[in-house]
Design a protein around this motif. Sequence first.
Motif, PDB file in Angstrom:
ATOM      1  N   ALA A 111       0.797  -1.153   0.085  1.00  0.00           N
ATOM      2  CA  ALA A 111       0.006   0.054   0.113  1.00  0.00           C
ATOM      3  C   ALA A 111       1.025   1.373   0.020  1.00  0.00           C
ATOM      4  O   ALA A 111       0.190   2.304  -0.345  1.00  0.00           O
ATOM      5  N   THR A 112       2.116   1.069   0.230  1.00  0.00           N
ATOM      6  CA  THR A 112       2.988   2.322   0.339  1.00  0.00           C
ATOM      7  C   THR A 112       3.639   2.608  -1.215  1.00  0.00           C
ATOM      8  O   THR A 112       3.823   1.781  -1.693  1.00  0.00           O
ATOM      9  N   ILE A 113       4.100   3.863  -1.031  1.00  0.00           N
ATOM     10  CA  ILE A 113       4.612   4.397  -2.312  1.00  0.00           C
ATOM     11  C   ILE A 113       6.066   3.310  -2.670  1.00  0.00           C
ATOM     12  O   ILE A 113       6.355   3.127  -3.658  1.00  0.00           O
ATOM     13  N   GLU A 114       6.856   3.264  -1.475  1.00  0.00           N
ATOM     14  CA  GLU A 114       8.105   2.518  -1.842  1.00  0.00           C
ATOM     15  C   GLU A 114       7.859   1.387  -1.872  1.00  0.00           C
ATOM     16  O   GLU A 114       8.624   0.702  -2.671  1.00  0.00           O
ATOM     17  N   GLY A 115       6.917   0.638  -1.295  1.00  0.00           N
ATOM     18  CA  GLY A 115       6.663  -0.856  -1.577  1.00  0.00           C
ATOM     19  C   GLY A 115       6.107  -0.918  -2.848  1.00  0.00           C
ATOM     20  O   GLY A 115       6.522  -1.994  -3.614  1.00  0.00           O
ATOM     21  N   GLN A 116       5.674  -0.135  -3.734  1.00  0.00           N
ATOM     22  CA  GLN A 116       5.161  -0.332  -5.114  1.00  0.00           C
ATOM     23  C   GLN A 116       6.117  -0.092  -5.964  1.00  0.00           C
ATOM     24  O   GLN A 116       6.160  -0.409  -7.240  1.00  0.00           O
ATOM     25  N   LYS A 117       7.525   0.274  -5.580  1.00  0.00           N
ATOM     26  CA  LYS A 117       8.501   0.211  -6.259  1.00  0.00           C
ATOM     27  C   LYS A 117       9.532  -0.983  -6.396  1.00  0.00           C
ATOM     28  O   LYS A 117      10.517  -1.085  -7.113  1.00  0.00           O
ATOM     29  N   ALA A 118       9.151  -2.174  -5.532  1.00  0.00           N
ATOM     30  CA  ALA A 118       9.661  -3.342  -5.505  1.00  0.00           C
ATOM     31  C   ALA A 118       9.910  -4.044  -6.702  1.00  0.00           C
ATOM     32  O   ALA A 118       8.925  -4.013  -7.660  1.00  0.00           O
ATOM     33  N   GLU A 119      10.966  -4.671  -6.802  1.00  0.00           N
ATOM     34  CA  GLU A 119      11.099  -5.632  -8.166  1.00  0.00           C
ATOM     35  C   GLU A 119      10.193  -6.580  -8.605  1.00  0.00           C
ATOM     36  O   GLU A 119      10.079  -6.719  -9.551  1.00  0.00           O
ATOM     37  N   TYR A 120       9.866  -7.166  -7.326  1.00  0.00           N
ATOM     38  CA  TYR A 120       8.955  -8.501  -7.759  1.00  0.00           C
ATOM     39  C   TYR A 120       7.645  -8.192  -8.357  1.00  0.00           C
ATOM     40  O   TYR A 120       6.972  -9.032  -8.888  1.00  0.00           O
ATOM     41  N   ILE A 121       7.390  -6.833  -8.449  1.00  0.00           N
ATOM     42  CA  ILE A 121       5.902  -6.426  -9.012  1.00  0.00           C
ATOM     43  C   ILE A 121       6.143  -5.650 -10.431  1.00  0.00           C
ATOM     44  O   ILE A 121       5.354  -5.234 -11.080  1.00  0.00           O
ATOM     45  N   THR A 122       7.244  -5.900 -11.138  1.00  0.00           N
ATOM     46  CA  THR A 122       7.736  -5.104 -12.324  1.00  0.00           C
ATOM     47  C   THR A 122       7.441  -6.042 -13.277  1.00  0.00           C
ATOM     48  O   THR A 122       7.918  -5.631 -14.755  1.00  0.00           O
ATOM     49  N   GLY A 123       7.318  -7.492 -13.123  1.00  0.00           N
ATOM     50  CA  GLY A 123       7.326  -8.128 -14.502  1.00  0.00           C
ATOM     51  C   GLY A 123       5.742  -8.355 -15.340  1.00  0.00           C
ATOM     52  O   GLY A 123       4.869  -7.572 -14.531  1.00  0.00           O
TER      53      GLY A 123
END
Length: 455
Positions: A380-392
């Motif tokens: 739910a956080t801004i930083e969390g949505q930058k995580a590599e695992y959700i970029t594929g």
Amino acid sequence: MLKRFLALVLSGIMATALLTGCGGSTATNDAATDGSASATTNEEQGKETTEEEPVTISVMCAYASEDPHGQYVYQYADAYMAAHPNVTIEITAISSNDIYTKLAAMATSPDDLPTLFFTSADQAPTLYDLGLTEDLNKWLDQDVLGQFANGVVEACTLDDTMAFYPIDVQPSAVIYRTDLFKEKGLEVPKTWEDFLNCAKALTGDTNGDGEVDQWGFSMVGSNNSSGQSRFMSYLWSNGYDLISQNTDGTWKNDLDQEGFLDAFSFWTDMNNVHGVVPTGITEVDYATAANYFAMGYTSMMLSGSNAIGVAYANNEDLKGKIGSFKIPGDAPGTMLNAEGYALCSKATESEKAAAVDYLKFFTSNDSDLMFWQSSGKIPATIEGQKAEYITGDDYAGYLDTIASGCIPTVNFAGLSGLKTILGDGYSSVFSGEKTNEQAVENMKTELDTLLDDYN
């Protein structure tokens, strides 16, 4: 006024063992009610509480009942208690489908309510209407609120009240097998007709024994919140609002919109006519549908991104073979679907302060985001949505859905009742009890009755 739906729920619930946690004084906080002023006062109070006073936080937690991420709920609680020896966190694992009825039963005995309880955007309006949720604007300052991603705080807000603390967002999309789509020469569907055609192409007898053993669509057909929410998303994506609010604040039944019967029948026909969903559909709940997808029995599933976590946990060979796309249709088919914990309004001030401090710890202590990464949930956080695992490719449809815009949180206290009406409707057709026409007419009547209780 206690709503009719709550009365029906209470009348049908057997006596159960109740949780402890909110007992003791319910002293009123004398701090100013202004958000920033209250946040400062309560932050200071929280610091004193977590450092000195013995306090117990009881948590009714749907996350803890799920695999593989439930383990991290307990690990985070243990880590917090190690840093705050005066705080005891007691976690009770419970299915998300059971939480509403459990809390409704407990509402008449406030001392037995938990300090924190799992909730989501579709459950929160009813719990808020019952007066069970504390306004978190009183406890969170702008620095904390500013850490959440765009639209998240709004998704947790009802009547200017922040009804729950967001842990993740779960917009719905469709996950699919990219390798099987390529093998069959299929394009990502943009309409539900395209979706059905893909599902037909992906349904068949793969071992030559004359029996279908692979299906195109991992439909959740059980009559519970998981099945009801997915059906509601399907209807939204076809442009059906189901209910709408008049200028005077009352609610109107929109099930008589043109074409609604056809849309309803399209959903039930995927089982009853086309056979593109697994057999025994009324018994296929979320866990079963997600496992069907993970084991290769199905090739598409309408779900939050948590189904990706289930797929990878059960079948590592699927990594690199899963993609996602927006729900077909011309209209948005999902709310942002924030999930998290509501703070019990009946808790003592010391319990509230410690609980809020724990929630902030939960979302900030693990730099590897193992709770979210293992579950497939989107932080739910801004930083969390930058995580590599959700970029594929597997998360592409979810991020596309967020970027395109979701339906605003539906602020209708009877939303759980509406979902029950929808579930009863499709279940009666799946079971052969009613025709599509009979089911829709019954749904209209039931919704009129429900709205009478809220208007």
